[in-house]
Design a protein around this motif. Structure first.
Motif, short mmCIF file in Angstrom:
data_model
loop_
_atom_site.label_atom_id
_atom_site.label_comp_id
_atom_site.label_asym_id
_atom_site.label_seq_id
_atom_site.Cartn_x
_atom_site.Cartn_y
_atom_site.Cartn_z
N ALA A 1 0.83 -1.21 0.00
CA ALA A 1 0.00 0.00 0.00
C ALA A 1 0.86 1.25 0.00
O ALA A 1 0.56 2.24 -0.69
CB ALA A 1 -0.93 -0.01 1.21
N GLU A 2 1.95 1.22 0.75
CA GLU A 2 2.89 2.36 0.79
C GLU A 2 3.49 2.61 -0.59
O GLU A 2 3.61 3.75 -1.04
CB GLU A 2 3.98 2.07 1.82
N TRP B 1 1.08 16.51 -2.57
CA TRP B 1 2.00 16.18 -1.48
C TRP B 1 1.25 16.07 -0.16
O TRP B 1 1.48 15.14 0.61
CB TRP B 1 3.11 17.23 -1.38
N ALA B 2 0.36 17.00 0.13
CA ALA B 2 -0.39 16.98 1.39
C ALA B 2 -1.26 15.72 1.49
O ALA B 2 -1.29 15.05 2.54
CB ALA B 2 -1.25 18.23 1.52
N ALA C 1 0.45 8.76 6.60
CA ALA C 1 0.21 8.79 8.04
C ALA C 1 -0.91 7.82 8.40
O ALA C 1 -0.84 7.13 9.44
CB ALA C 1 -0.15 10.21 8.48
N GLY C 2 -1.95 7.74 7.56
CA GLY C 2 -3.03 6.79 7.79
C GLY C 2 -2.54 5.35 7.75
O GLY C 2 -2.94 4.52 8.59
N ARG D 1 5.35 -3.62 13.24
CA ARG D 1 6.50 -2.73 13.36
C ARG D 1 6.83 -2.18 11.97
O ARG D 1 7.05 -2.92 11.02
CB ARG D 1 7.69 -3.49 13.93
N GLN D 2 6.80 -0.85 11.88
CA GLN D 2 7.11 -0.19 10.61
C GLN D 2 8.32 0.70 10.84
O GLN D 2 8.48 1.28 11.89
CB GLN D 2 5.93 0.66 10.15
N GLY D 3 9.13 0.79 9.83
CA GLY D 3 10.33 1.60 9.99
C GLY D 3 10.59 2.47 8.78
O GLY D 3 9.77 2.61 7.87
#
Length: 170
Positions: free
Chosen positions: A65-66, A103-104, A111-112, A123-125
């Protein structure tokens, strides 16, 4: 590489990208446009915490998703950038107010995703952010090169792939 170094690299790249997007820049068709994304990918994949081993499926889903958000952000950034050619055939681009909105929204979506990961105890990094930023930069640069269209070379042969481009108003 330490987490602090990774965070510093991400911050420097993001600041450079954001500041530079609102300044007119020549659209480069040389082979260096992929260098920063390649460094980001290299740094991300060598980190052991790219995927949370205790929540592998959720971690891979969030990473996918990222990457989708990063790619969409790159496409939106390229689409909202103003592209024009100078009389000598040099292609230029500059971010617009719509680019700032892209960008916003992209940062909000990221962030979501981070929030969803926190709720799932995944755990995300920083490595995931580096991969997404690399996707953003690759998609944006590739689409801008396509939008810039062919550019005459010293021998009268076009250097880039064809594509539509608006001329800068005089």
């Amino acid at each position: 590489m330490s987490g602090l170094t990774n965070a510093l690299v991400i911050c420097v790249v993001v600041v450079l990208v954001v500041v530079r997007q609102f300044k007119a820049q020549e659209i480069g068709t040389d082979r260096r446009w992929w260098l920063i994304p390649a460094v980001l990918v290299f740094m991300a994949v060598r980190e052991p915490d790219l995927i949370d081993p205790q929540h592998r499926a959720a971690s891979l889903t969030l990473l996918a998703a990222e990457l989708l958000v990063g790619s969409a952000m790159g496409a939106g950034w390229a689409r909202t950038s103003h592209v024009w050619a100078t009389p000598d055939g040099t292609a230029w681009s500059k971010g617009t107010k719509a680019t700032a909105v892209v960008w916003a929204v992209g940062i909000g979506l990221r962030a979501g995703l981070f929030g969803i990961g926190a709720l799932l105890h995944v755990r995300q990094g920083i490595p995931g952010l580096m991969l997404a930023l690399a996707a953003t930069l690759v998609v944006r640069s590739g689409l801008l090169i396509l939008r810039a269209g062919p550019r005459p070379s010293a021998y009268g042969v076009a250097d880039a792939a064809p594509g539509p481009m608006r001329k800068e108003p005089v």
